[in-house]
Design a protein around this motif. Structure first.
Motif, PDB file in Angstrom:
ATOM      1  N   ASP A 165       1.011  -0.671   3.816  1.00  0.00           N
ATOM      2  CA  ASP A 165       1.887   0.486   3.584  1.00  0.00           C
ATOM      3  C   ASP A 165       2.705   0.768   4.857  1.00  0.00           C
ATOM      4  N   THR A 169       2.314   6.231   3.788  1.00  0.00           N
ATOM      5  CA  THR A 169       3.114   7.000   2.831  1.00  0.00           C
ATOM      6  C   THR A 169       2.194   7.519   1.715  1.00  0.00           C
ATOM      7  N   ASP A 170       2.812   7.941   0.630  1.00  0.00           N
ATOM      8  CA  ASP A 170       2.064   8.447  -0.538  1.00  0.00           C
ATOM      9  C   ASP A 170       1.028   7.451  -1.059  1.00  0.00           C
ATOM     10  N   ASP A 171       1.283   6.158  -0.883  1.00  0.00           N
ATOM     11  CA  ASP A 171       0.351   5.139  -1.384  1.00  0.00           C
ATOM     12  C   ASP A 171      -1.052   5.381  -0.835  1.00  0.00           C
ATOM     13  N   GLY A 220       6.618  10.874   0.911  1.00  0.00           N
ATOM     14  CA  GLY A 220       7.572  10.109   0.098  1.00  0.00           C
ATOM     15  C   GLY A 220       7.088   9.774  -1.300  1.00  0.00           C
ATOM     16  N   ASP A 261       6.759  -0.793   0.960  1.00  0.00           N
ATOM     17  CA  ASP A 261       5.507  -0.138   1.377  1.00  0.00           C
ATOM     18  C   ASP A 261       4.431  -0.347   0.317  1.00  0.00           C
ATOM     19  N   THR A 262       4.828  -0.252  -0.933  1.00  0.00           N
ATOM     20  CA  THR A 262       3.842  -0.371  -2.007  1.00  0.00           C
ATOM     21  C   THR A 262       3.430  -1.825  -2.258  1.00  0.00           C
TER      22      THR A 262
HETATM   23 MG    MG Z   1       5.016   4.848  -0.680  1.00  0.00          MG
END
Ligand code: MG
Ligand code: AR6
Length: 320
Positions: A18, A53-55, A90, A265-266
């Motif tokens: 990520d 991030t959100d991941d 994000g 990122d994902t």
């Molecule tokens: Mg993300």
């Protein structure tokens, strides 16, 4: 096999992938190549070098909930996702909407269904699934149930749920495989294919992977055939492809994954989860580990969660 190292590898692998992909999010493979050649070092990023991030944030929520309840609990997971939610990480459109619905007190079983038409098929529920892939790697029936249920809280579309299940299975198979042996890629892929029906977009993509596993096509062709965007169908198989063509090395898997561009990122997080589950934390380059975010819920905390999941796994297995 050091199962504890593997659990740590899958969770920290999510964070590392990520973080490596975050500064490149949205860039095409060609533009990444032109600008950087290849990205092998953590770059300065929106929230700082090595940040997630959100991941990873959603993965933390899922791990916390599994540990708190000792099992999947939809209402608890919904609360955990909301408790951890910070907009600046994000989040995708669908996930943001899910948080609003949870905050408004919507029953967790209803939330996912009210997003887009028939639910989201974004990759948001697949990118956070590493804890499920680890905890239930010994019991694929349970893994499937929990992958689907955990997805449905935010991503209730059948393709969203199938994507989360495929990624969980890819992590589980990696955790269950001894990295000292040569990985039987044909069997690994066949085991994944067996779980999907003829009308599933995932079966079609797994067949594409099978056709391209020997001849490594250029990145543009990978993008054209498997995709690199934020829909689960266009990114989960891509991450699996990155792992299968580079399973000799965690670093090479993740460097390749982010070079594909798009939702870097994902795709990096998912490829990192699989490769980390296969080779363990000990295979993650120390120069990457050294710069990972270390706040209250940074890399140390993520490692504690992995240890908790490992202990819970031992408990579950010993009770059987
Ligand atoms: Mg993300
Ligand atoms: N119908 C049409 N389009 C859809 C549908 C649907 N049912 N479901 C998804 N999409 P989303 P995520 C498309 O918003 O999965 C962050 O950067 C639509 O274009 O649920 O939480 C994360 O790090 C939608 O915007 O987001 C991830 O990289 C997109 O799929 C990424 O965003 C993603 O679904 C996805 O996060």
């Amino acid at each position: 096999m050091d199962l504890h190292d593997k659990f740590c590898g899958a969770l920290l692998g999510t964070h590392a992938g990520d973080a490596l992909g975050m500064p490149l999010e949205g860039a095409s493979a060609a533009s990444i190549k032109k600008r950087y050649g290849e990205v092998r070092e953590m770059l300065e990023a929106r929230l700082g070098k090595g940040t997630y991030t959100d991941d990873t944030e959603m993965m933390i929520a899922l791990a916390e909930s599994l540990l708190r309840c000792g099992d999947f609990d939809g209402a608890d997971l919904a609360n955990a996702l909301l408790e951890n939610f910070s907009l600046e990480r994000g989040y995708g459109t669908g996930s943001k909407r899910a948080m609003e619905l949870i905050r408004a007190g919507t029953n967790w079983e209803e939330v996912g269904k009210r997003i887009f038409k028939d639910g989201s098929y974004g990759n948001g529920s697949a990118m956070r699934i590493a804890p499920v892939g680890c905890l239930y790697h010994h019991d694929l029936h349970k893994l499937k149930k929990v992958a689907y249920a955990s997805s449905s809280v935010t991503h209730a579309h059948p393709w969203g749920k199938e994507g989360a299940f495929l990624q969980a299975l890819a992590v589980a198979k990696a955790v269950a495989s001894d990295p000292e042996d040569v990985l039987d890629r044909t069997k690994y892929l066949q085991d994944l294919k067996n779980e999907f029906s003829a009308d599933s977009p995932y079966l079609a993509s797994l067949e594409v992977i099978e056709e391209h596993i020997q001849i490594k096509p250029d990145v543009e062709e990978v993008v054209a055939k498997l995709g690199n965007d934020s829909r689960a169908m266009n990114s989960v198989p891509t991450a699996i492809y990155a792992f299968l063509t580079h399973n000799h090395s965690f670093e090479e898997t993740v460097v390749y994954a982010v070079s594909i561009g798009g939702d870097t990122d994902t795709i990096g997080a998912m490829a990192g989860a699989i490769a980390g589950g296969y080779r363990g934390k000990s295979a993650i380059p120390s120069r990457w580990l050294d710069v990972l975010e270390r706040g209250t819920k940074g890399a140390n905390y993520i490692e504690e969660l992995a240890t908790g999941l490992y202990n819970l796994h031992e408990e579950i297995v010993n009770q059987r």
